[in-house]
Design a protein around this motif. Structure first.
Motif, PDB file in Angstrom:
ATOM      1  N   LEU A 106      -5.543  11.080 -19.809  1.00  0.00           N
ATOM      2  CA  LEU A 106      -4.316  10.597 -19.581  1.00  0.00           C
ATOM      3  C   LEU A 106      -4.010  11.220 -17.766  1.00  0.00           C
ATOM      4  O   LEU A 106      -3.509  10.152 -18.167  1.00  0.00           O
ATOM      5  CB  LEU A 106      -4.127  12.410 -19.608  1.00  0.00           C
ATOM      6  CG  LEU A 106      -3.491  12.881 -21.143  1.00  0.00           C
ATOM      7  CD1 LEU A 106      -3.192  14.227 -21.263  1.00  0.00           C
ATOM      8  CD2 LEU A 106      -2.898  11.927 -22.211  1.00  0.00           C
ATOM      9  N   TYR A 107      -4.974  11.083 -16.918  1.00  0.00           N
ATOM     10  CA  TYR A 107      -4.450  11.187 -15.867  1.00  0.00           C
ATOM     11  C   TYR A 107      -4.531   9.059 -15.496  1.00  0.00           C
ATOM     12  O   TYR A 107      -3.701   8.956 -15.178  1.00  0.00           O
ATOM     13  CB  TYR A 107      -5.987  11.396 -14.489  1.00  0.00           C
ATOM     14  CG  TYR A 107      -6.126  11.347 -13.451  1.00  0.00           C
ATOM     15  CD1 TYR A 107      -4.926  12.717 -12.637  1.00  0.00           C
ATOM     16  CD2 TYR A 107      -6.701  10.477 -12.646  1.00  0.00           C
ATOM     17  CE1 TYR A 107      -5.568  12.236 -11.339  1.00  0.00           C
ATOM     18  CE2 TYR A 107      -6.454  10.305 -12.008  1.00  0.00           C
ATOM     19  CZ  TYR A 107      -5.949  11.008 -10.645  1.00  0.00           C
ATOM     20  OH  TYR A 107      -6.427  10.996  -9.533  1.00  0.00           O
ATOM     21  N   GLY A 114       1.593   3.185 -13.237  1.00  0.00           N
ATOM     22  CA  GLY A 114       2.396   3.586 -11.886  1.00  0.00           C
ATOM     23  C   GLY A 114       2.809   4.885 -12.147  1.00  0.00           C
ATOM     24  O   GLY A 114       3.667   4.664 -11.083  1.00  0.00           O
ATOM     25  N   LEU A 115       2.538   5.983 -12.433  1.00  0.00           N
ATOM     26  CA  LEU A 115       3.142   6.687 -12.220  1.00  0.00           C
ATOM     27  C   LEU A 115       2.192   7.606 -11.781  1.00  0.00           C
ATOM     28  O   LEU A 115       3.445   9.145 -11.373  1.00  0.00           O
ATOM     29  CB  LEU A 115       3.511   7.980 -13.561  1.00  0.00           C
ATOM     30  CG  LEU A 115       4.043   7.174 -14.850  1.00  0.00           C
ATOM     31  CD1 LEU A 115       3.613   7.731 -16.420  1.00  0.00           C
ATOM     32  CD2 LEU A 115       5.203   6.715 -14.983  1.00  0.00           C
ATOM     33  N   HIS A 116       1.858   7.407 -10.521  1.00  0.00           N
ATOM     34  CA  HIS A 116       1.213   7.861  -9.406  1.00  0.00           C
ATOM     35  C   HIS A 116       2.238   7.884  -8.594  1.00  0.00           C
ATOM     36  O   HIS A 116       2.529   6.321  -8.229  1.00  0.00           O
ATOM     37  CB  HIS A 116      -0.243   8.106  -9.433  1.00  0.00           C
ATOM     38  CG  HIS A 116      -1.614   8.963 -11.066  1.00  0.00           C
ATOM     39  ND1 HIS A 116      -2.155   9.824 -10.857  1.00  0.00           N
ATOM     40  CD2 HIS A 116      -1.114   8.837 -12.036  1.00  0.00           C
ATOM     41  CE1 HIS A 116      -2.416   9.684 -11.840  1.00  0.00           C
ATOM     42  NE2 HIS A 116      -2.013   9.378 -13.058  1.00  0.00           N
ATOM     43  N   ALA A 123       1.528  14.930 -14.463  1.00  0.00           N
ATOM     44  CA  ALA A 123       1.416  15.514 -15.576  1.00  0.00           C
ATOM     45  C   ALA A 123       2.586  16.384 -15.639  1.00  0.00           C
ATOM     46  O   ALA A 123       2.786  16.501 -17.154  1.00  0.00           O
ATOM     47  CB  ALA A 123       0.118  16.451 -14.970  1.00  0.00           C
ATOM     48  N   GLN A 124       3.057  16.952 -14.419  1.00  0.00           N
ATOM     49  CA  GLN A 124       4.732  17.318 -15.142  1.00  0.00           C
ATOM     50  C   GLN A 124       5.472  16.474 -15.763  1.00  0.00           C
ATOM     51  O   GLN A 124       6.344  17.131 -17.317  1.00  0.00           O
ATOM     52  CB  GLN A 124       5.892  18.064 -14.325  1.00  0.00           C
ATOM     53  CG  GLN A 124       4.220  19.311 -13.620  1.00  0.00           C
ATOM     54  CD  GLN A 124       5.013  20.045 -12.637  1.00  0.00           C
ATOM     55  OE1 GLN A 124       5.828  19.332 -12.184  1.00  0.00           O
ATOM     56  NE2 GLN A 124       4.694  21.122 -12.038  1.00  0.00           N
TER      57      GLN A 124
ATOM     58  N   PHE B  48      -3.648  16.965 -11.728  1.00  0.00           N
ATOM     59  CA  PHE B  48      -3.634  16.932 -12.782  1.00  0.00           C
ATOM     60  C   PHE B  48      -4.160  18.068 -13.939  1.00  0.00           C
ATOM     61  O   PHE B  48      -3.250  18.147 -15.109  1.00  0.00           O
ATOM     62  CB  PHE B  48      -3.571  15.053 -13.354  1.00  0.00           C
ATOM     63  CG  PHE B  48      -3.395  14.723 -14.583  1.00  0.00           C
ATOM     64  CD1 PHE B  48      -2.129  13.794 -13.734  1.00  0.00           C
ATOM     65  CD2 PHE B  48      -3.775  14.642 -15.355  1.00  0.00           C
ATOM     66  CE1 PHE B  48      -1.259  13.037 -15.648  1.00  0.00           C
ATOM     67  CE2 PHE B  48      -3.309  14.027 -16.722  1.00  0.00           C
ATOM     68  CZ  PHE B  48      -2.190  13.106 -16.125  1.00  0.00           C
ATOM     69  N   GLU B  49      -5.500  17.783 -14.697  1.00  0.00           N
ATOM     70  CA  GLU B  49      -5.328  18.431 -15.337  1.00  0.00           C
ATOM     71  C   GLU B  49      -5.125  20.274 -15.433  1.00  0.00           C
ATOM     72  O   GLU B  49      -4.959  20.470 -16.593  1.00  0.00           O
ATOM     73  CB  GLU B  49      -7.304  18.339 -15.030  1.00  0.00           C
ATOM     74  CG  GLU B  49      -8.423  17.233 -15.258  1.00  0.00           C
ATOM     75  CD  GLU B  49      -8.203  16.532 -16.672  1.00  0.00           C
ATOM     76  OE1 GLU B  49      -8.263  16.856 -17.454  1.00  0.00           O
ATOM     77  OE2 GLU B  49      -7.628  15.143 -16.167  1.00  0.00           O
TER      78      GLU B  49
END
Ligand SMILES: [Zn+2]
Lengths: 210, 93
Positions: A106-107, A114-116, A123-124, B48-49
């Protein structure tokens, strides 16, 4: 956990022990049902399984060591009951071929989109869009050996050693199934997020955070 | 060789799952924690994890249990004859 009762010889059920047993059972019943539901993947079977496990536990209550962990003891009975009842059925055709489990799935997927590096935590943002139903579908898509261990792990916060005792396999096997199961789950979650059109809404959700 | 009192990114990554589950030794927990404090890349992966893990647990635990389940179990237990006990007394239908 050693049994004081000789094999094949049922422990005597003492008068009044039903009430005592139920006082132990009631606090863990919701969790047991939730776990049974993930094991069996349907409500009717889950109810049957919990009732059957409860009766087995009641009959064996004499061998439960007072002061030890009732929850772990009962979940071992529940898990064994599930295996003896359902394992002989032919392989569930709903098991999805998930392939080798990639790391940080998922990371990597959210980074690729491009969400980081934005003001909203990726993640949220993803978890906010996923509902219980999606997570349930993902765990139910896992092959049985991973589903059982992952359920005990995600639902109940059992330690690796406790899960090993419950399932009756070495702790090293449990450790690798949990790690692998977690990766398979991430992949299944992303597939479900794609199928349900959630992935497409993530970019907007993260951009609105600006 | 690197100092034995430090973990590399690779060593941390290999332990990330166990770290999230607090299944490392106290010394290894400390070494991973120390690395995450100083390495933004590993810290971002860990964050993240951890968020996904917490979210999955939280969502899985929301469920509605049939309200009469305990009552039905109590009834079946009451139907067992105390004293006759044991598997032999179990209804098999
Ligand atoms: Zn690092």
């Amino acid at each position: 956990m050693t049994s004081q009762v000789a094999a094949g010889q049922p422990a005597p059920i003492l008068p009044g022990s039903a009430a005592q047993f139920e006082a132990f059972l009631e606090p863990v019943l919701d969790a047991a049902y939730g776990t049974a539901l993930r094991f069996t993947r349907n409500r009717a079977d889950a109810e049957d399984l919990v009732q059957e496990a409860a009766l087995l536990a009641y009959r064996g209550f004499g061998s439960f060591e007072r002061g030890s962990n009732f929850r772990a003891w009962f979940f071992r009975i529940l898990t064994n009951a599930f295996y003896s009842k359902y394992r002989k059925r032919k392989r569930q055709d709903t098991d999805v071929e998930l392939g080798p489990p990639p790391e940080l799935y998922l990371y990597v997927q959210t980074a690729t989109l491009g969400l980081h590096g934005k003001s909203t935590d990726p993640a949220q943002a993803l978890m906010a869009k996923l509902e219980s139903e999606h997570v349930t579908a993902a765990i139910e898509a896992l092959p049985e050996e991973y589903r059982v261990v992952a359920t005990l792990y995600f639902m109940e916060d059992f330690a690796y050693q406790e899960i090993a005792d419950i399932v009756g396999v070495p702790v090293g096997t449990i450790r690798s199934r949990i790690h692998r199961g977690r990766r398979l789950l991430q992949k299944a979650l992303w597939r479900i997020a794609e199928e349900r059109g959630i992935v497409g809404t993530l970019t907007d959700a993260v951009d609105e955070g600006h | 060789m690197h100092p034995p009192d430090r973990f590399t990114c690779e060593e941390v990554f290999a332990r990330l799952d166990d770290y999230l589950d607090r299944e490392l030794t106290a010394e290894e927990m400390r070494l991973v924690h120390a690395h995450l404090d100083t390495c933004a890349a590993c810290a971002s992966e860990h964050q993240f994890e951890a968020t996904v893990l917490t979210g999955v647990k939280d969502k899985l635990r929301r469920l509605s249990v049939p309200s009469d389940l305990m009552a039905r179990i109590s009834a079946r237990i009451a139907a067992e004859r105390p004293g006759r006990g044991g598997l032999a007394a179990s209804p098999s239908q």
